[in-house]
Design a protein around this motif. Structure first.
Motif, PDB file in Angstrom:
ATOM      1  N   LYS A 223       0.778  -1.247   0.000  1.00  0.00           N
ATOM      2  CA  LYS A 223       0.000   0.000   0.000  1.00  0.00           C
ATOM      3  C   LYS A 223       0.808   1.295   0.000  1.00  0.00           C
ATOM      4  CE  LYS A 223      -3.533  -2.214   2.812  1.00  0.00           C
ATOM      5  NZ  LYS A 223      -3.416  -2.460   4.257  1.00  0.00           N
ATOM      6  N   PHE A 224       2.061   1.249  -0.283  1.00  0.00           N
ATOM      7  CA  PHE A 224       2.884   2.461  -0.339  1.00  0.00           C
ATOM      8  C   PHE A 224       3.096   3.139   1.009  1.00  0.00           C
ATOM      9  CE2 PHE A 224       1.706   3.084  -5.028  1.00  0.00           C
ATOM     10  CZ  PHE A 224       2.930   2.645  -5.455  1.00  0.00           C
ATOM     11  N   THR A 225       2.701   2.545   2.128  1.00  0.00           N
ATOM     12  CA  THR A 225       2.951   3.224   3.407  1.00  0.00           C
ATOM     13  C   THR A 225       4.045   2.501   4.194  1.00  0.00           C
ATOM     14  OG1 THR A 225       1.369   2.017   4.770  1.00  0.00           O
ATOM     15  CG2 THR A 225       0.517   3.900   3.541  1.00  0.00           C
ATOM     16  N   TRP A 247      12.721  -7.356  -4.250  1.00  0.00           N
ATOM     17  CA  TRP A 247      12.485  -6.066  -4.886  1.00  0.00           C
ATOM     18  C   TRP A 247      11.302  -5.398  -4.201  1.00  0.00           C
ATOM     19  CZ3 TRP A 247       9.311  -4.345  -9.615  1.00  0.00           C
ATOM     20  CH2 TRP A 247       9.507  -2.958  -9.803  1.00  0.00           C
ATOM     21  N   ASN A 248      11.555  -4.216  -3.654  1.00  0.00           N
ATOM     22  CA  ASN A 248      10.508  -3.439  -3.019  1.00  0.00           C
ATOM     23  C   ASN A 248      10.207  -2.260  -3.940  1.00  0.00           C
ATOM     24  OD1 ASN A 248       8.983  -2.045  -0.882  1.00  0.00           O
ATOM     25  ND2 ASN A 248      10.777  -0.708  -0.879  1.00  0.00           N
ATOM     26  N   HIS A 249       8.936  -2.163  -4.398  1.00  0.00           N
ATOM     27  CA  HIS A 249       8.574  -1.185  -5.428  1.00  0.00           C
ATOM     28  C   HIS A 249       8.792   0.276  -5.046  1.00  0.00           C
ATOM     29  CE1 HIS A 249       5.680  -3.737  -8.109  1.00  0.00           C
ATOM     30  NE2 HIS A 249       6.691  -4.462  -7.685  1.00  0.00           N
ATOM     31  N   ASP A 250       8.841   0.581  -3.761  1.00  0.00           N
ATOM     32  CA  ASP A 250       8.760   1.985  -3.381  1.00  0.00           C
ATOM     33  C   ASP A 250       9.644   2.293  -2.178  1.00  0.00           C
ATOM     34  OD1 ASP A 250       7.148   4.601  -3.560  1.00  0.00           O
ATOM     35  OD2 ASP A 250       7.001   4.031  -1.461  1.00  0.00           O
ATOM     36  N   ASP A 251      10.492   3.311  -2.327  1.00  0.00           N
ATOM     37  CA  ASP A 251      11.456   3.599  -1.263  1.00  0.00           C
ATOM     38  C   ASP A 251      10.814   4.163   0.006  1.00  0.00           C
ATOM     39  OD1 ASP A 251      13.646   2.639  -2.592  1.00  0.00           O
ATOM     40  OD2 ASP A 251      14.128   4.545  -3.546  1.00  0.00           O
ATOM     41  N   GLY A 274      12.808   1.188  -5.090  1.00  0.00           N
ATOM     42  CA  GLY A 274      12.150   1.747  -6.256  1.00  0.00           C
ATOM     43  C   GLY A 274      11.802   3.208  -6.069  1.00  0.00           C
ATOM     44  N   ALA A 275      11.897   3.983  -7.110  1.00  0.00           N
ATOM     45  CA  ALA A 275      11.539   5.402  -7.194  1.00  0.00           C
ATOM     46  C   ALA A 275      12.714   6.332  -6.913  1.00  0.00           C
ATOM     47  CB  ALA A 275      10.378   5.777  -6.286  1.00  0.00           C
ATOM     48  N   SER A 277      14.489   7.482  -3.672  1.00  0.00           N
ATOM     49  CA  SER A 277      14.478   8.505  -2.627  1.00  0.00           C
ATOM     50  C   SER A 277      15.909   8.781  -2.178  1.00  0.00           C
ATOM     51  CB  SER A 277      13.636   8.059  -1.439  1.00  0.00           C
ATOM     52  OG  SER A 277      14.364   7.187  -0.622  1.00  0.00           O
ATOM     53  N   ALA A 278      16.111   9.986  -1.642  1.00  0.00           N
ATOM     54  CA  ALA A 278      17.448  10.352  -1.184  1.00  0.00           C
ATOM     55  C   ALA A 278      17.911   9.443  -0.049  1.00  0.00           C
ATOM     56  CB  ALA A 278      17.461  11.815  -0.749  1.00  0.00           C
ATOM     57  N   ASN A 279      16.989   9.073   0.841  1.00  0.00           N
ATOM     58  CA  ASN A 279      17.367   8.177   1.955  1.00  0.00           C
ATOM     59  C   ASN A 279      17.924   6.870   1.419  1.00  0.00           C
ATOM     60  OD1 ASN A 279      15.272   9.864   2.551  1.00  0.00           O
ATOM     61  ND2 ASN A 279      14.542   8.641   4.260  1.00  0.00           N
ATOM     62  N   ALA A 280      17.190   6.320   0.432  1.00  0.00           N
ATOM     63  CA  ALA A 280      17.598   5.037  -0.131  1.00  0.00           C
ATOM     64  C   ALA A 280      18.983   5.181  -0.747  1.00  0.00           C
ATOM     65  CB  ALA A 280      16.588   4.570  -1.166  1.00  0.00           C
ATOM     66  N   MET A 281      19.197   6.299  -1.466  1.00  0.00           N
ATOM     67  CA  MET A 281      20.497   6.482  -2.115  1.00  0.00           C
ATOM     68  C   MET A 281      21.607   6.614  -1.086  1.00  0.00           C
ATOM     69  SD  MET A 281      19.652   8.924  -5.335  1.00  0.00           S
ATOM     70  CE  MET A 281      18.216   8.667  -6.360  1.00  0.00           C
TER      71      MET A 281
END
Lengths: 352, 336
Positions: A223-225, A247-251, A274-275, A277-281
């Motif tokens: 659910k993107f949350t 694989w997680n679709h959304d950071d 996925g997407a 985000s700066a945190n993920a990077m």
């Protein structure tokens, strides 16, 4: 203003790639080769498009942000508009209610704006009102979620959900193949399963894995949350005692997924986000956890959309293409951010 | 449970179906049904996933999942037994988590964050309670307003972003990662809340008054109970639970976010109803609610273990709610 050449480069880089993508249905998502394309695009190739022209009013409508990516979309649009003295941005109150978004767009049509940038909550459901705008002579720049009817928009610019899945699938497939893993356990944590964008991502992922002879072992939506990410991941980790890749679709929801992984004390696998985000990077750069890569779906497309709206409203083209006019459709590529190239992408990463 | 009979005057039957039934026995029967359902689910789990379900790490995972919403469910049980409803729990939890994770709050360290979450939660509960008890608003409406406004305020404060718990405040995250005797600390927090909730409801005047106010407010007033003040306190208690739950969700997800607790109000209400508490108030038990919640959590776990999707899970939950209410009706009839 310092970001300006970069954005511009991104736009034209995207445009060139996108033109190709129209024909080839965007199959190329090899990380390193494509990754350099946007930055390499010559910043000076503007051809006078940035010099002030006729004053234009651009209407902007997008979903309400309860999510880092959407928040970045609105910010990118506002920042891009500020760069031009000849642009006035009329942004209506963002909303997640289809009914309200239709009214908001109607009010922009009434206000006779020169161009409209619309990121619809749902392309199907906003199609009619976009068509009204076009019929009223207002060019519509359709951002990301596409209107089914081509008469409803002048130009579409958006990300490549299928390509995002392909990029993630290629990275995971190649990494596992290089390691010589046979019959790997590959998990997929989706966003909202009912959305077409999610289904496109999953299809791309499955197709890319197939080329390596792999398939998805289990799939769940979160659910993107953040919170749902934690819940789903902690259950999935229980279901699979040994995992090779996730694989997680959304950071954004990825923050929750990573929290669950940390809570469970697991580290035998690697994860792709996925997407972008700066945190993920930053996590990828630090290389301290399971997150090894993320595939982009950049919100800078909103800045590009504002620029396109301005060009269209002023009757200008894209002078480093040979076309006299702005193209009808521009698909961004999904790029793979890994430890080695993270510093290049960090400036475009959004804070979740 | 015998206190209930004393507190609710027999001359004021509120619900034709349940007037004057032997509540103690009824409660036990219901609990047995819930335990049986849980055992059944566990058997399904062991049969379908022998290598996963009955492992200690999976059971710990289920408890950790249940903890956050479990704390909220305890507060909700009080409110519903007291004849009310609280629709704002998810939003209040989100608001408390956001408030506690703003950088300004985080600068003061984890203890201040925890205090902040608890104070914000309790404050929101007090406000709802005040509107209901002294403003004479219907609980459904007042807490609906709090739900909408609370969610909005949370979005506003967080700028609609996810706020990470900073590394200096890792004490919060430790609640979920530190284990004592194999269980994460947050499970102990949950257990403590359940224990205190049970004691307050069953062993104190406050508990007796809660049953009385929910069973028949007019009779309770005549019996000398300050019904308004009591109602106010019930909502404050629910808010307090939301504040504690906010700390737990911060620990689990390492974030505060306006999207936390989405639809928790419905999950908590469903758990309370399945647990045998009447929506009309006056009777119910904490243990029942917790069993109801565990049934939900185990189902989610079973679905994911077996790779089934969320849509089917929702259908299963719906069926269980209907089944539980039908069962409740039957056992009420047989009890009279």
């Amino acid at each position: 203003m310092t970001q300006h050449p970069g954005r511009r480069g991104f736009l034209f880089g995207g445009a060139v790639i996108g033109a190709g993508a129209l024909i080839t249905a965007c199959t190329s998502n090899e990380p390193a080769a494509q990754a350099s394309a946007p930055a390499a695009a010559p910043a000076a190739a503007a051809g006078g498009n940035d010099t002030p022209g006729d004053k234009v009013v651009i209407g902007f409508s997008a979903p309400a942000a309860d999510h880092g990516w959407i928040a970045a979309i609105s910010k990118n649009a506002a920042d891009a508009a500020k760069q031009y003295s000849d642009v006035e941005l009329k942004a209506v109150e963002p909303t997640n209610d289809i009914n309200q978004q239709i009214s908001a767009v109607e009010s922009l049509i009434q206000a006779k704006v020169n161009a409209l940038v619309i990121l619809p909550n749902d392309g199907q459901q906003l199609n009619q009102v976009a068509r009204q705008a076009m019929d009223a002579g207002i060019p519509v720049i359709n951002l990301d979620r596409v209107f089914p009817d081509k008469l409803s928009y002048r130009t579409w610019i958006g990300g490549d959900n299928y390509g995002m899945g392909v990029a993630a699938g290629n990275y995971i497939g190649k990494t596992l193949k290089d390691k010589g893993v046979a019959d790997p356990v590959i998990l997929e944590i989706q966003g909202i399963a009912t959305l077409p964008l999610t289904q496109d991502r999953s299809k791309g992922f499955a197709d890319a894995l197939k080329t390596f002879g792999f398939k998805v072992t289990a799939q769940q939506d979160a659910k993107f949350t953040v919170e749902s990410g934690t819940q789903v991941a902690s259950n999935l980790l229980q279901a699979h005692k040994k995992i090779d890749a996730i694989w997680n679709h959304d950071d954004d929801q990825g923050i929750g997924v990573l929290a669950a992984i940390k809570e469970a004390g697991r580290s035998e696998f690697f994860m792709v986000g996925g997407a972008g985000s700066a945190n993920a990077m930053r996590d990828i750069q630090a290389d301290s956890g399971v997150l090894k890569a993320t595939v982009t779906y950049s919100p800078t497309m909103a800045a590009s959309a504002i620029k396109l709206a301005r060009l269209i409203a002023q009757g200008k083209g894209m002078s480093d293409l040979l076309e006299q006019q702005v193209p009808q459709s521009i698909t961004l590529t999904s790029e793979t951010v890994v430890k080695d190239n993270a510093d290049k992408y960090l400036p475009t990463g959004f804070e979740s | 449970m015998t206190e209930v009979d004393q507190a609710a005057p027999a001359n004021a039957p509120v619900k034709p179906a349940g007037a004057g039934g032997p509540l103690g026995r009824l409660g036990e029967v219901r609990h047995l049904g819930l335990v049986a359902a849980l055992v059944l689910l566990a058997i399904v789990g062991v049969v379908t996933r022998p290598e996963n379900f009955a492992t200690s790490s999976n059971l710990v995972s289920i408890l950790a999942l249940a903890s956050t919403i479990g704390v909220i469910t305890v507060g909700m049980t009080f409110v519903i037994i007291g004849g009310g409803i609280d629709l704002s729990v998810g939003a209040v939890m989100a608001l408390a988590s956001v408030w506690a994770t703003t950088l300004a709050t985080q600068a003061y360290g984890p203890v201040v964050m925890i205090v902040c979450a608890v104070v914000v939660g309790t404050g929101a509960g007090l406000l709802s309670g005040f509107l209901i008890a002294y403003g004479r608003m219907v609980a459904f409406i007042a807490t609906l307003a709090m739900m909408v406004a609370g969610r909005g305020l949370a979005q506003r404060m967080s700028n609609q972003r996810t706020q990470l718990v900073q590394p200096d405040n890792s004490m919060i995250v430790d609640l979920s990662t530190t284990r004592v005797l194999g269980l994460p600390l947050l499970v102990y927090v949950f257990a403590l809340v359940v224990l205190v909730g049970w004691l307050v409801l069953n062993r104190t005047t406050f508990g007796r008054r809660t049953y009385a106010v929910g069973g028949n407010p007019e009779a309770a007033r005549l019996a000398g109970i300050n019904v308004r003040r009591h109602t106010l306190m019930l909502y404050a208690l629910s808010g307090l639970c939301c504040g504690i739950a906010a700390v737990l969700i911060m620990a689990r997800t390492t974030t505060g976010s306006s999207t936390h607790g989405d639809l928790y109000e419905l999950d908590a209400i469903a758990a309370v109803i399945i647990g045998g508490t009447l929506l009309t108030g006056g009777r119910g038990t904490i243990i029942g609610s917790i069993l109801g919640l565990l049934i939900f959590t185990v189902i989610t776990n079973l679905f994911i273990l077996n790779g089934l999707n969320t849509a089917d899970q929702l259908v299963a939950k719906g069926v269980i709610i209907v089944a539980a209410v039908l069962l409740q009706r039957r056992s009420l009839k047989s009890a009279t």
